[in-house]
Write an enzyme that holds these catalytic residues in place. Structure first.
Site, PDB file in Angstrom:
ATOM      1  N   ASN A 397      -5.596   0.452  -2.796  1.00 51.17           N
ATOM      2  CA  ASN A 397      -5.722  -1.001  -2.726  1.00 51.17           C
ATOM      3  C   ASN A 397      -5.345  -1.523  -1.355  1.00 51.17           C
ATOM      4  O   ASN A 397      -6.204  -1.806  -0.533  1.00 51.17           O
ATOM      5  CB  ASN A 397      -4.859  -1.650  -3.813  1.00 51.17           C
ATOM      6  CG  ASN A 397      -5.332  -3.050  -4.166  1.00 51.17           C
ATOM      7  OD1 ASN A 397      -5.741  -3.811  -3.297  1.00 51.17           O
ATOM      8  ND2 ASN A 397      -5.294  -3.394  -5.440  1.00 51.17           N
ATOM      9  N   ASP A 398      -4.063  -1.627  -1.079  1.00 49.13           N
ATOM     10  CA  ASP A 398      -3.614  -2.247   0.167  1.00 49.13           C
ATOM     11  C   ASP A 398      -4.062  -1.473   1.404  1.00 49.13           C
ATOM     12  O   ASP A 398      -4.289  -2.069   2.456  1.00 49.13           O
ATOM     13  CB  ASP A 398      -2.085  -2.365   0.167  1.00 49.13           C
ATOM     14  CG  ASP A 398      -1.582  -3.181  -1.014  1.00 49.13           C
ATOM     15  OD1 ASP A 398      -2.220  -4.200  -1.337  1.00 49.13           O
ATOM     16  OD2 ASP A 398      -0.574  -2.789  -1.623  1.00 49.13           O
ATOM     17  N   VAL A 399      -4.208  -0.146   1.281  1.00 43.12           N
ATOM     18  CA  VAL A 399      -4.538   0.667   2.454  1.00 43.12           C
ATOM     19  C   VAL A 399      -6.001   0.548   2.861  1.00 43.12           C
ATOM     20  O   VAL A 399      -6.413   1.116   3.879  1.00 43.12           O
ATOM     21  CB  VAL A 399      -4.189   2.146   2.217  1.00 43.12           C
ATOM     22  CG1 VAL A 399      -2.696   2.302   1.997  1.00 43.12           C
ATOM     23  CG2 VAL A 399      -4.978   2.726   1.053  1.00 43.12           C
ATOM     24  N   ALA A 438       1.526  -4.591  -2.738  1.00 42.12           N
ATOM     25  CA  ALA A 438       1.848  -5.690  -1.825  1.00 42.12           C
ATOM     26  C   ALA A 438       1.680  -7.043  -2.492  1.00 42.12           C
ATOM     27  O   ALA A 438       2.157  -8.053  -1.986  1.00 42.12           O
ATOM     28  CB  ALA A 438       0.964  -5.615  -0.581  1.00 42.12           C
TER      29      ALA A 438
END
Length: 471
Positions: A397-399, A438
């Site tokens: 997701n965040d990466v 996050a």
């Protein structure tokens, strides 16, 4: 110390260094563990008294029988943990074992300090300082690692903060340092025992207070930092009890853990101080709203994805924690093997902080026997992402969030990401539209070239494998 003991210690130190070097690659990690374990065995053999005599040359006393018993018990517990722990729980086991290491270092230093302080020969300021430093850092690592373990287990996952928390933590640290300074100079005083107990208790509390305000998203960095603390505590123990093997081993762990912590913070474009005091990740991965994100979500079915994959020339897989939760690494390997049979070039894009511990994705994929040469680091694969036909994002997701370079108001702005949005087609496999750790919206989901394949990652991958085989 006689020359024979010195040579043994040098040999053990070399084995430690070689073991760490071999751990850099999944291909050699297993042998690296064995080499480092051999180094530890050599370190045990090199145990000696301050006079330079081997401990075992004075007779096999009850104390050294306990060393053997402790070694066997540790081997049994380690083996049970290694064989029984699930891959999704590997970060928790790492945190727990690291905490036990820190606690052991603190216990050794505490007992040695009390023994030396009340002995007839007394204790020098340097040795007292080494013991107190090991007690402080080891205790902090122990209690902090326990909280990190609980956060990874889903307990206390969100940051727990209150006004003035950093000020309070700073005050506690000042008190601890003050008590440590007092004990360094007055180790044998009448109030030394009371001051030591207070310092030890505050150190344990400080470890808890330091980790509680940190969000679950930052636990990989915290574990790495606490691991370096444990190494430093072991090195200080080595100075205190005149064991150079512990000094070398602890220094290696402390320096490598510190370097890894800095590299992970660089990968997130955040300083260590922001991780420790920023309470990042406070949303804890809750549902996110689409406010302010242009575009619409476009679902896709497994048979359509299979068709795209089968006719692609180059496919890049971006694994994330969702893959670990679904235990889908073996299904991923089966899919990539089927694509390889059709002449499709398949690579895995690995982000440094994907998952819940350093190297989490590498460990998962190595366990599934994915060829190591297919695992490409973020910096190496990003320049060619615009030439990728299909990018398959599995639980990450965040990466892969383009907000990192599109939205200056985003808390992850400036964080290096795997640039999946530049690929011709992006397939995101997720259970729902929930945000990552996050706690922010992922702009990738709304891109024109993105399609969402909803469902359990393992079930979806199995469906893709069946569809590719049938096609």
């Amino acid at each position: 110390m006689n020359s024979t003991i010195a040579y043994i210690i040098i040999g053990g130190s070399v084995l430690f260094i070689i073991g760490i070097k071999l751990l850099a690659s999944p291909k050699t990690a297993r042998i690296g563990n064995l080499v480092a374990a051999a180094g530890m065995l050599v370190a045990l053999i090199s145990l000696h008294k301050p006079t330079g005599d081997y401990v075992w040359s004075q007779g096999w006393s009850f104390n050294y029988t306990l060393i053997a018993i402790g070694t066997v018990i540790g081997l049994i517990i380690g083996a049970i943990g290694a064989y029984s722990v699930k891959m999704t729980a590997m970060p928790q086991m790492v945190a727990l074992f690291n905490g036990l290491g820190g606690g052991a270092a603190a216990l050794v230093a505490s007992l040695e300090f009390q023994r030396s302080a009340h002995s007839l020969e007394g204790i020098t300021a340097f040795i007292a300082g080494s013991m107190l430093f090991a007690t402080l850092i080891g205790s902090l690592s122990f209690s902090g690692s326990i909280i990190a373990y609980l956060k990874l287990e889903g307990k206390f996952e969100k940051p727990h903060t209150f006004p003035g928390q950093n000020i309070l933590n700073g005050f506690i640290l000042v008190v601890i340092i003050g008590l440590g300074s007092f004990l360094t100079l007055h180790a044998s005083g009448s109030n030394a025992t009371t001051a030591f107990i207070v310092m030890f208790s505050l150190a344990l509390f400080f470890g808890i207070a330091m980790v509680l305000p940190i969000g679950g998203a930052d636990m990989p960095v915290v574990i790495s930092l606490l691991n370096s603390f444990t190494g430093l505590a072991v090195a200080a123990d080595g100075f205190a009890i005149n064991n150079l093997a512990m000094v070398v081993a602890g220094t290696l762990v402390g320096s490598s853990g510190t370097l890894l912590t800095l590299l992970m913070c660089k990968a997130m474009n955040r300083p260590v101080t922001n991780v420790l005091f920023g309470a990042f990740g406070s949303s804890g991965g809750g549902a996110a709203a689409a406010t302010g994100v242009a575009g619409t979500v476009k679902p896709i079915q497994a048979d359509e994805v299979a068709l795209l994959l089968a006719y692609a020339q180059r496919v890049v897989v971006v694994p994330g924690y969702g893959m670990a939760v679904a235990q889908a690494q073996h299904s991923v390997r089966e899919l990539t093997e089927e694509l390889g049979k059709r002449g499709v070039e398949v690579q895995f894009a690995i982000h440094p902080v994907a998952g819940r511990m350093p190297g989490h994705m590498n460990v998962l994929l190595a366990e599934a026997n994915v060829p190591y040469d297919q695992l490409i680091e973020m910096e190496a694969i990003n320049p060619s992402m615009d030439r990728v036909d299909v990018c398959l994002v599995i639980g990450a997701n965040d990466v892969v969030n383009p907000a990192a370079h599109e939205d200056k108001s985003s808390p992850i702005y400036g964080m290096p990401i795997i640039e999946a949005d530049r690929c011709k087609t992006v397939i995101v496999m997720k259970r729902s539209m929930a945000a990552g750790f996050a706690g922010i919206e992922n702009h990738l989901f709304y891109k024109n070239n993105t399609r969402m394949l909803f469902g359990d990652a393992k079930a979806s991958l199995n469906a893709l494998v069946a569809a590719v085989k049938a096609g």
